[in-house]
Enzyme design. Structure first.
Site, mmCIF file in Angstrom:
data_model
loop_
_atom_site.group_PDB
_atom_site.id
_atom_site.type_symbol
_atom_site.label_atom_id
_atom_site.label_comp_id
_atom_site.label_asym_id
_atom_site.label_seq_id
_atom_site.Cartn_x
_atom_site.Cartn_y
_atom_site.Cartn_z
ATOM 1 N N HIS A 291 0.593 -1.165 0.040
ATOM 2 C CA HIS A 291 0.124 0.018 -0.146
ATOM 3 C C HIS A 291 0.729 1.427 -0.007
ATOM 4 C CE1 HIS A 291 -3.525 -2.497 1.730
ATOM 5 N NE2 HIS A 291 -3.280 -2.668 0.484
ATOM 6 N N ASP B 116 -0.780 1.799 7.136
ATOM 7 C CA ASP B 116 0.290 0.918 6.808
ATOM 8 C C ASP B 116 1.768 1.393 7.150
ATOM 9 O OD1 ASP B 116 -1.419 -1.420 6.154
ATOM 10 O OD2 ASP B 116 -1.947 -0.195 4.469
#
Lengths: 368, 284
Positions: free
Chosen positions: A202, A297
């Protein structure tokens, strides 16, 4: 267990809606807590959640509350279903109210979820005997589809779970399998923590597409993983695998994970595997940079991976570069906000000491 | 060679080198042209020069006396050696030059990027070059130009001022004097750290390419790099990179221009942030 299991679901997002509704439909007594009352007003009004998709029905909730104490009182299992950057807050909120014998499960923990949660409880002087576990991923693919309504598109067939220490995992499995037979034991929390594919996919993909996202271009997120960009993802994945290996944890590469998780995926390179994954087709890129792809993330993915790497003497120059770029892009200090050996209570420990700690619970430095 | 008409060698026959060789020749200077790969200058040698479309749209022919890949021949009787190649080639070019440089020659890197002159000198030393030469670097290439064919070049624009510095800085006045008959645009910079650390391309290009890499790759570059490629968050990171550059310069005693100041001066752009007005001037 003789008496019916009572469960507290903490959170009110997609996952919490699905979990509370589904567990209630399975016949468990379910309470739901969320910090913000306005986000649960509809659930309170309806007295539960309407589930549609692969499971259908109305899941009645025993209690919907913005107060943590009544949510936790005398429940057996606490299911934490919030973005990982909220784990610290949840741990602080829970600490005074947890009771002997309770099992807390982070769904999922991302990287270092249980380590952080347990460290916060220790800092808060918790004396109750509780067991903290983390799932490797959220069991549902789901989305809130209306007020007090959730669409469950899929339920994963296998979700690895580990407890801190690992010697407690069998006891926790006995309880959580009543809820979800899909839970399977992982070796320890380092395995569930480092098996973080989102941290690989991500943030880097957002960085390489940052200007398209900001310009409001609508495009398939996984189409934004170009051959050269995916080359970088593979190099970052290698760093993650090297960190895992240093801690003696066996782990699939991102490419192997795609091949083993999704039907019909094929290819020699990560690029080919991503592009052949029909499950990714049509998933749009985030429409704003203010997204979990970065704010979850990075601090609970790349930062702890890099920090654990440092402890083990494994260089992670690319993870660090992406973190540094994100710090500059978003004007945030993810190295301070994120999970590091220091704020996980691991600083100064050797690899062997950390393994001893996650496997048996022994060897933690006496005071954080 | 006469005192007021220096003889030039241009090393490199790309977009910049061909334009410079042709421009000098058209203006009556003696020019030699070197290229490592002879095939790249074969047509120029065959025609005896380069057809140049000037800044004001005139077509002129610049006769080049010596054209080839023999460095010894190209550097014979030359006063000023203009190196006009990508900076990644400087090390090799210095190695080729080392045995053939003569006392009194002035070598100018157009441009040096960061530390071009320092690297060039270092290679000459490693190669045992004993000739007394001056090595200098320009802050930027004086031309905006394009190669239009095997023996054709076009100049779109010639910059008004180009800072240049020699290593050591005490030699800079001699470099400026040597260039002046052909290029009054060259002005003295304080030293090579100054020319080296005013490297705006290093700030703009890699970061912009990375932050647009997926777009470049999926559109084959079919978008306006500076206009569409710089959103506010991207501008934010360019400023962060620029801050590092300016801080390095400050640690070395150089007050480098910020990218924003540079844009304002070079293009009369205005704006508080890098993603505001300034980069819009890169349009087209």
């Amino acid at each position: 267990m003789d008496k019916p299991v009572t469960i507290a679901v903490l959170g009110a997002g997609n996952g919490a809606h699905a979990m509370a509704g589904h567990l209630a439909l399975k016949g468990f007594t379910v309470r739901l807590y969320n910090k913000f009352a306005d986000e649960i007003a509809q659930l309170r009004e309806q007295g539960g959640v309407t589930v549609e998709g692969v499971v259908e029905g109305f899941g009645r909730l025993e209690l919907v509350t913005a107060h943590i104490a009544p949510a936790l009182d005398e429940v057996q299992v606490v299911m934490v279903v919030v973005p990982a950057f909220v784990h610290r807050f949840i741990a602080e909120a829970c600490a005074p109210h947890l009771q002997d014998g309770q099992v807390v499960v982070l769904n999922p923990g991302r990287t270092g979820g249980v380590l952080e949660f347990a460290n916060v409880l220790r800092e808060k002087g918790l004396t109750a005997q509780v067991k903290i576990a983390e799932a490797q991923t959220l069991i549902y693919a789901c989305r809130i589809s209306g007020p007090a309504r959730v669409m469950i598109q899929g339920i994963k067939k296998r979700v690895p779970l580990a407890t801190l220490p690992a010697t407690d995992t069998p006891a926790v499995m006995e309880v959580v399998r009543l809820l979800y037979p899909e839970f399977t034991p992982a070796a320890n929390v380092l395995e569930t923590s480092l098996d973080n594919i989102g941290a690989v996919f991500h943030p880097t993909t957002v960085v390489l597409n940052v200007n398209r996202i900001e310009a409001g271009e609508v495009f398939d997120f996984y189409g934004g993983m170009t051959p050269t960009g995916t080359h970088l993802l593979e190099a970052i994945d290698q760093e993650r695998l090297a960190v895992a290996q240093a801690f003696g944890v066996e782990m699939e590469s991102a490419r192997e994970w795609l091949l083993s998780t999704y039907e019909g995926v094929h290819g020699e390179t990560l690029y080919e595997c991503i592009q052949s994954n029909l499950a990714y087709a049509g998933i749009k890129a985030p429409t704003s940079l203010n997204a979990r792809y970065i704010f979850e993330d990075v601090p609970t993915g790349l930062v702890p991976i890099a920090s654990l790497g440092s402890l083990a003497g494994v260089p992670t120059p690319l993870c660090r570069a992406i973190v540094n770029v994100c710090c500059a892009l978003f004007d945030r200090d993810f190295w301070t906000e994120g999970r590091t050996a220091e704020n996980l209570g691991l600083s100064g420990m050797s690899v062997e000491e950390i393994l001893e700690f996650v496997n048996t619970g022994d060897g933690l430095s006496p005071e954080p | 060679m006469s005192n007021d008409k220096p003889v030039f060698a241009v090393l490199g026959a790309g977009h910049g080198g061909k334009a410079m060789a042709a421009d000098l020749a058209v203006r009556g200077f003696h020019v030699h042209l070197f290229n490592r790969t002879f095939e790249r200058v074969e047509a120029i040698k065959a025609r005896g020069g380069i057809e140049l479309e000037t800044e004001i749209g005139q077509y002129r022919f610049g006769a080049i006396e010596i054209v080839g890949s023999d460095m010894g021949e190209v550097l014979t009787e030359v006063n000023v050696v203009m190196v006009v190649i990508p900076a990644t080639g400087h090390r090799d070019m210095a190695t080729f030059c080392a045995p053939h440089l003569r006392d009194g020659q002035v070598v100018v890197l157009n441009p040096g990027r960061t530390c071009g002159a320092i690297e060039f000198r270092q290679v000459l030393r490693e190669q045992g070059c004993r000739a007394q030469v001056i090595v200098a670097e320009a802050e930027t290439l004086i031309y905006a130009s394009r190669s239009m064919g095997p023996a054709e070049a076009r100049i779109f624009r010639i910059k008004n001022t180009v800072p240049v510095a020699a290593l050591p800085a005490a030699d800079t006045p001699r470099v400026v004097a040597a260039l002046r008959p052909a290029f009054p645009q060259f002005i003295p910079a304080r030293n090579v750290l100054h020319t080296s650390l005013n490297n705006m391309g290093a700030v703009f290009h890699p970061a912009l390419t990375i932050l647009n890499s997926a777009r470049i790759e999926s559109t084959q570059g079919n978008f306006q790099f500076y206009i569409e490629g710089v959103t506010s968050t991207v501008g934010h990171i360019l400023e962060a990179v620029d801050r590092e550059r300016v801080t390095v310069a400050a640690a070395l005693g150089i007050r480098a221009q910020t990218a924003l100041e540079w844009l304002e001066r070079a293009y009369a752009a205005t704006g508080d942030y890098l993603n505001d007005e300034p980069l819009c001037l890169y349009s087209g």
